[in-house]
Design a protein around this motif. Structure first.
Motif, short mmCIF file in Angstrom:
data_model
loop_
_atom_site.label_atom_id
_atom_site.label_comp_id
_atom_site.label_asym_id
_atom_site.label_seq_id
_atom_site.Cartn_x
_atom_site.Cartn_y
_atom_site.Cartn_z
N GLY A 192 -2.39 -5.31 -7.10
CA GLY A 192 -3.33 -4.90 -6.06
C GLY A 192 -2.64 -4.18 -4.93
O GLY A 192 -1.44 -3.87 -4.99
N PRO A 193 -3.39 -3.92 -3.87
CA PRO A 193 -2.81 -3.20 -2.74
C PRO A 193 -1.78 -4.04 -2.00
O PRO A 193 -1.77 -5.27 -2.07
N ILE A 194 -0.92 -3.37 -1.27
CA ILE A 194 0.07 -4.00 -0.40
C ILE A 194 -0.58 -4.15 0.97
O ILE A 194 -1.23 -3.23 1.45
N VAL A 195 -0.41 -5.31 1.59
CA VAL A 195 -1.08 -5.57 2.87
C VAL A 195 -0.09 -5.42 4.02
O VAL A 195 1.00 -5.98 3.98
N LEU A 196 -0.50 -4.67 5.03
CA LEU A 196 0.24 -4.55 6.29
C LEU A 196 -0.64 -5.14 7.37
O LEU A 196 -1.54 -4.48 7.89
N PRO A 197 -0.43 -6.42 7.69
CA PRO A 197 -1.29 -7.09 8.67
C PRO A 197 -1.27 -6.38 10.03
O PRO A 197 -0.24 -5.91 10.48
N GLY A 198 -2.45 -6.30 10.64
CA GLY A 198 -2.57 -5.70 11.96
C GLY A 198 -2.54 -4.19 11.99
O GLY A 198 -2.45 -3.59 13.05
N ALA A 199 -2.62 -3.58 10.84
CA ALA A 199 -2.48 -2.11 10.76
C ALA A 199 -3.84 -1.43 10.93
O ALA A 199 -4.34 -0.79 10.02
N SER A 200 -4.41 -1.56 12.10
CA SER A 200 -5.65 -0.83 12.36
C SER A 200 -5.31 0.65 12.53
O SER A 200 -4.16 1.01 12.79
#
Length: 139
Positions: free
Chosen positions: A109-117
């Motif tokens: 699945g996708p890679i998550v970058l927390p807080g990346a608005s």
């Protein structure tokens, strides 16, 4: 002959493995080859496989993709160069984030970058390559 992108990617994966081995303390005071547990290495992520996955924020909104990896020379950090932007046809730009800030929750699945608005990403400095570090090797 100019090396292809896949050859650079293979070199990048090898460098990542060597980096992780040296960080784990596997090397002692002597320099030499170390026998690795190839089954353990195979559990890791391929650089090429990471580049084709999208990067999203913690809300699942698409933010970009990994374009490159940079290994620092002095304090052994690894950075992911992300192609971000293109939100409203503005074109994409590149930013660098520490690799450890990315979450690889799913192997496909996708890679998550927390807080990346979108607003937060647009405030980050644009990453530009150091022209002295870009060397084209010819054989």
């Amino acid at each position: 002959m100019i090396h292809t992108r896949s050859q650079y990617s293979a070199a990048l994966v090898c460098a990542a493995v060597l980096f992780l081995v040296t960080r784990s303390g596997a090397f002692s005071d002597e320099v030499g080859l170390v026998a690795l547990d190839v089954n353990e290495v195979a559990k890791g992520f391929s650089g090429d496989a990471l580049k084709v996955r999208s990067v999203v924020n913690d809300k699942g909104e698409a933010t970009g993709h990994i374009d490159d990896f940079i290994f620092s020379r002095d304090d052994e950090q690894v950075f992911a160069v992300l192609a971000v932007g293109d939100f409203v046809g503005l074109g994409s730009s590149q930013i660098a984030v520490p690799l450890r800030s990315l979450k690889f929750e799913d192997s496909t699945g996708p890679i998550v970058l927390p807080g990346a608005s979108r607003a937060a990403l647009l405030k980050l400095p644009v990453f530009l390559y150091n022209p002295l570090s870009l060397i084209i090797y010819r054989v």
